[in-house]
Design a protein around this motif. Structure first.
Motif, short mmCIF file in Angstrom:
data_model
loop_
_atom_site.label_atom_id
_atom_site.label_comp_id
_atom_site.label_asym_id
_atom_site.label_seq_id
_atom_site.Cartn_x
_atom_site.Cartn_y
_atom_site.Cartn_z
N GLY A 158 0.79 -1.24 0.00
CA GLY A 158 0.00 0.00 0.00
C GLY A 158 0.81 1.27 0.00
N LYS A 159 2.12 1.16 -0.30
CA LYS A 159 2.96 2.37 -0.30
C LYS A 159 2.48 3.37 -1.34
CE LYS A 159 6.75 0.10 -1.24
NZ LYS A 159 6.17 -1.25 -1.36
N SER A 160 2.30 2.90 -2.55
CA SER A 160 1.86 3.81 -3.63
C SER A 160 0.44 4.30 -3.42
CB SER A 160 1.98 3.11 -4.99
OG SER A 160 3.35 2.92 -5.33
N ILE A 161 -0.36 3.52 -2.69
CA ILE A 161 -1.74 3.95 -2.41
C ILE A 161 -1.72 5.21 -1.55
CG2 ILE A 161 -3.90 3.31 -1.24
CD1 ILE A 161 -3.34 0.42 -2.08
N ILE A 162 -0.78 5.27 -0.61
CA ILE A 162 -0.65 6.47 0.24
C ILE A 162 -0.29 7.68 -0.61
CG2 ILE A 162 0.70 7.52 2.09
CD1 ILE A 162 0.92 4.67 3.30
N ILE A 163 0.63 7.49 -1.55
CA ILE A 163 1.01 8.59 -2.45
C ILE A 163 -0.16 8.96 -3.36
CG2 ILE A 163 2.64 9.34 -4.22
CD1 ILE A 163 3.80 8.89 -1.35
N ASP A 164 -0.91 7.95 -3.81
CA ASP A 164 -2.11 8.22 -4.62
C ASP A 164 -3.10 9.09 -3.85
OD1 ASP A 164 -1.20 6.79 -6.79
OD2 ASP A 164 -2.22 4.92 -6.23
N ALA A 165 -3.23 8.80 -2.56
CA ALA A 165 -4.15 9.57 -1.72
C ALA A 165 -3.73 11.04 -1.67
CB ALA A 165 -4.21 8.98 -0.32
N ILE A 166 -2.42 11.29 -1.49
CA ILE A 166 -1.91 12.67 -1.46
C ILE A 166 -2.12 13.33 -2.82
CG2 ILE A 166 0.13 14.10 -1.12
CD1 ILE A 166 1.21 11.97 0.78
N HIS A 167 -1.91 12.56 -3.88
CA HIS A 167 -2.08 13.07 -5.25
C HIS A 167 -3.53 13.53 -5.47
CE1 HIS A 167 -1.58 13.51 -9.54
NE2 HIS A 167 -2.54 12.63 -9.77
N LEU A 168 -4.49 12.72 -5.03
CA LEU A 168 -5.91 13.09 -5.18
C LEU A 168 -6.27 14.26 -4.27
CD1 LEU A 168 -7.66 9.59 -5.37
CD2 LEU A 168 -7.20 11.17 -7.22
N LEU A 169 -5.66 14.29 -3.09
CA LEU A 169 -5.92 15.37 -2.15
C LEU A 169 -5.45 16.71 -2.71
CD1 LEU A 169 -7.12 15.61 0.69
CD2 LEU A 169 -4.84 15.34 1.62
N ALA A 170 -4.43 16.66 -3.56
CA ALA A 170 -3.89 17.88 -4.17
C ALA A 170 -4.55 18.21 -5.50
CB ALA A 170 -2.39 17.74 -4.35
N GLY A 171 -5.67 17.53 -5.80
CA GLY A 171 -6.44 17.86 -7.00
C GLY A 171 -6.23 16.93 -8.18
N GLY A 172 -5.60 15.77 -7.95
CA GLY A 172 -5.40 14.82 -9.03
C GLY A 172 -6.70 14.19 -9.49
N ARG A 173 -6.63 13.59 -10.65
CA ARG A 173 -7.83 12.97 -11.23
C ARG A 173 -8.19 11.71 -10.44
NH1 ARG A 173 -7.71 12.42 -17.58
NH2 ARG A 173 -7.54 14.67 -17.24
N GLY A 174 -9.46 11.60 -10.03
CA GLY A 174 -9.89 10.48 -9.20
C GLY A 174 -10.91 9.60 -9.91
N SER A 175 -11.29 8.53 -9.26
CA SER A 175 -12.26 7.59 -9.81
C SER A 175 -12.98 6.90 -8.66
CB SER A 175 -11.55 6.56 -10.69
OG SER A 175 -12.40 5.46 -10.98
N HIS A 176 -14.23 6.48 -8.91
CA HIS A 176 -14.98 5.77 -7.87
C HIS A 176 -14.33 4.44 -7.53
CE1 HIS A 176 -16.50 3.90 -11.58
NE2 HIS A 176 -16.80 2.86 -10.83
N GLU A 177 -13.42 3.98 -8.40
CA GLU A 177 -12.74 2.70 -8.15
C GLU A 177 -11.81 2.77 -6.95
OE1 GLU A 177 -10.81 1.64 -11.75
OE2 GLU A 177 -12.67 1.33 -12.88
N PHE A 178 -11.45 3.99 -6.52
CA PHE A 178 -10.61 4.15 -5.33
C PHE A 178 -11.37 3.84 -4.04
CE2 PHE A 178 -7.91 6.89 -8.11
CZ PHE A 178 -6.70 6.26 -7.87
N VAL A 179 -12.70 3.88 -4.09
CA VAL A 179 -13.50 3.65 -2.89
C VAL A 179 -13.39 2.18 -2.49
CG1 VAL A 179 -15.81 3.78 -1.86
CG2 VAL A 179 -15.09 5.49 -3.57
N ARG A 180 -13.10 1.94 -1.22
CA ARG A 180 -12.94 0.58 -0.70
C ARG A 180 -14.19 -0.24 -0.97
NH1 ARG A 180 -9.84 -2.36 3.02
NH2 ARG A 180 -11.00 -3.60 4.54
N PHE A 181 -14.02 -1.47 -1.38
CA PHE A 181 -15.15 -2.34 -1.75
C PHE A 181 -16.17 -2.44 -0.60
CE2 PHE A 181 -17.16 -6.56 -1.89
CZ PHE A 181 -17.80 -6.46 -3.13
N GLY A 182 -17.42 -2.19 -0.93
CA GLY A 182 -18.49 -2.30 0.06
C GLY A 182 -18.78 -1.01 0.80
N GLU A 183 -17.98 0.06 0.58
CA GLU A 183 -18.19 1.33 1.28
C GLU A 183 -18.84 2.36 0.33
OE1 GLU A 183 -17.73 1.63 4.39
OE2 GLU A 183 -16.61 -0.23 4.75
N LYS A 184 -19.46 3.37 0.94
CA LYS A 184 -20.16 4.39 0.14
C LYS A 184 -19.24 5.49 -0.35
CE LYS A 184 -24.66 3.79 2.39
NZ LYS A 184 -25.74 4.46 3.16
#
Length: 568
Positions: free
Chosen positions: A34-60
């Motif tokens: 999950g190292k790159s996932i943490i960086i992905d989170a910062i990237h999205l937090l800074a305005g990066g392009r996101g997708s609903h696929e990032f949402v943990r399975f089963g969560e809203k």
């Protein structure tokens, strides 16, 4: 710097809160932890392009929140937030983003709702993420001129400011000249319109505050009956037998002479006496007001008509009489210019030519300042490349001057006449080419680090993130990369995902990322490593799964070497 990151229901991360410190923070762990996932989170937090696929399975929805600390008010984030109407208190900026399973994204900066584009504007001043395969701004030739100007510092900024001031005046004159030299039909239409407008306003013969005075008079006439009745009642409440003035006059007569008996009663008599004469004067004013009252239906009709006329003019020319008169003054000037068009065109052409000559001189001075900065930059980058064992690489700042199409003159732009692009060759005998077309693989990582080492001091970015930029290198190159990453962290907080033990050894903070499977779900965990744990992890990075006493000794040696380098 990013001080804290909170992640909920993002990819395989259920809930995670990480605190970061200044300096170099290295993230290590097994592949897929999950190292790159943490960086992905910062990237999205800074305005990066996101997708609903990032949402943990089963969560809203997934929730991301980051706290950033700004060291001083010169940080570029202050300027961006001020332009967006976002307040910054206590030198803190909180970015928050929610990504819903439906695809909707909600973004906030210090609690204020913003679009993803605006979140990106703020985020770009706080975080710079460089991944293994990403083309960042240092590889974008459109941004090379701005980077050179930043490196040039005050010397370049002084010349750029002088150029910009004349450029603004030049563009203003150019715009006015273009307006005057438009086709005859457009000028004639504009002239007719302005003449009609000027005549309409002049015929109205407006005066300042006229509408306010008419409103007051209309109110007075419209309420004549009520005003007359109330004033009469007020007057006769004071005048006549057994009325207010009669009683107060009697009180004044009774109190007269009492101060001879009791000196303390003098103020009582004076107060009653003053009140009597004041009320008597007031009653005379009321009588005059009653005598002057007049109900004039014709005057009321005139006021209504005049207010309606002013209302129509407000709809066309301004929200108040003052604005209408200001507009009239403005179009009178334009009318005079259009009616004497040829004379004005000649004056503007002479002015434009004079400004163009001044602008050419300022542009030349700006180019010279940039070339001096480019020479210093080239020297600095060659030193950095040599440290990274790219001593045969040649870096150059390529200049071109914008020219007017089909003419010899400069093509002036707001930032000067220069087109700048970074050129590079890594192999002896090969010609210099645009940097983006030359570098690849391990060379790209080293070149990017060389550039970051130079520009991180000038860009004002709070946090720089390297996502596996050290892939494909080893040995002495790996050590040099580790040292460069650490040097960048001296001026900017650096977060780095790495598989190199040399980089891990240079860290000020070492975070170990692991995953834990409970039931049928995977969770990511983050642990801050102590000294012994750091030795074991670096040993694992050296040898793989099995950690021997020899690899531990090697790990200790790396840490000692890193410590010596930091103190040097």
């Amino acid at each position: 710097m990013i001080a804290e990151l909170t992640i909920k229901n993002f990819a395989i991360i259920e809930s995670l809160s990480i605190s970061f410190d200044k300096g170099l923070t290295v993230l290590t762990g097994e592949t897929g932890a999950g190292k790159s996932i943490i960086i992905d989170a910062i990237h999205l937090l800074a305005g990066g392009r996101g997708s609903h696929e990032f949402v943990r399975f089963g969560e809203k929805r997934a929730e991301l929140e980051g706290l950033f600390l700004l060291e001083d008010e010169s940080h570029p984030c202050y300027r961006v937030c001020k332009e967006l109407g976002i307040d910054i208190e206590d030198e803190m900026v909180v970015l928050r983003r929610e990504i819903h399973a439906t695809g909707k994204s909600v973004c906030r900066v210090n609690g204020k709702l913003v679009t993803i584009a605006l979140l990106r504007e703020v985020g770009q001043t706080l975080v710079d993420i460089h991944g293994q395969h990403e083309h960042q701004e240092l590889m974008d030739p459109d941004l090379h001129l701005a980077l050179l100007d930043q490196f040039g510092g005050k010397a370049v900024q002084k010349e750029l400011l002088a150029y910009t001031e004349i450029y603004k005046e030049y563009k203003d004159v150019e715009k006015r000249l273009l307006h005057l030299t438009e086709n005859e039909q457009k000028v004639a239409h504009r002239l007719d319109l302005l003449q009609f407008q000027a005549e309409e306003i002049n015929n109205a013969q407006l005066t300042i505050n006229e509408d306010e005075e008419l409103f007051e008079e209309r109110t007075k006439i419209s309420n004549y009956e009520r005003l007359y009745q109330s004033l009469n009642n007020c007057y006769y409440s004071m005048h006549g037998e057994q009325k207010a003035l009669d009683w107060i006059g009697q009180a004044m007569s009774e109190a007269e002479g009492l101060e001879e008996i009791d000196k303390n009663l003098k103020d009582v008599f004076d107060t009653i006496s003053n009140s009597y004469y004041q009320l008597e004067e007031l009653s005379y004013q009321l009588r005059d007001e009653i005598d002057q009252l007049e109900f004039d239906p014709k005057r009321l009709d005139f006021i209504e008509s005049r207010l309606n006329e002013i209302k129509q003019l407000k709809r066309k020319y301004g929200s108040s009489v003052e604005e209408i008169l200001e507009y009239a003054s403005k179009i009178e000037e334009e009318l005079e210019t259009l009616q004497n068009r040829d004379s004005h065109i000649h004056q503007l052409q002479e002015s434009l030519q004079s400004l163009k000559e001044d602008l050419a001189l300022e542009a030349k001075a700006l180019t010279e300042a940039r070339m001096k900065a480019a020479a210093k930059l080239t020297k600095s980058i060659h030193k950095e490349l040599k440290d990274l064992y790219l001593e045969k690489a040649i870096f150059d700042v390529h200049f071109e001057v914008r020219k007017e199409k089909g003419q010899d003159g400069f093509l002036f732009q707001k930032n000067g006449v220069d087109m700048v692009e970074f050129y590079l060759t890594t192999n002896p005998g090969e010609p210099l080419k645009p940097m983006a077309k030359v570098a690849s693989g391990g060379e790209l990582s080293r070149i990017m680090l060389a550039l970051k080492s130079i520009f991180s001091k000038h860009q004002g970015i709070t946090s720089i993130i390297f996502d596996e930029v050290d892939t494909g290198v080893s040995g002495r190159v790996a050590q040099s990369i580790a040292e460069k990453i650490y040097q960048v962290s001296v001026d900017s907080q650096v977060l780095c995902i790495s598989h190199l033990p040399q980089v891990a050894a240079m860290s000020d903070t070492h975070l170990f990322i692991s995953k834990d499977v409970k039931g049928e779900r995977t969770k990511t965990k983050v642990n801050v490593l102590g000294e012994e744990e750091k030795i074991r992890e670096i040993g694992r990075m050296i040898s793989g799964v099995e950690i021997t006493s020899l690899t531990k000794e090697h790990a200790k040696e790396l840490l000692e070497l890193a410590g010596s380098m930091k103190q040097a």
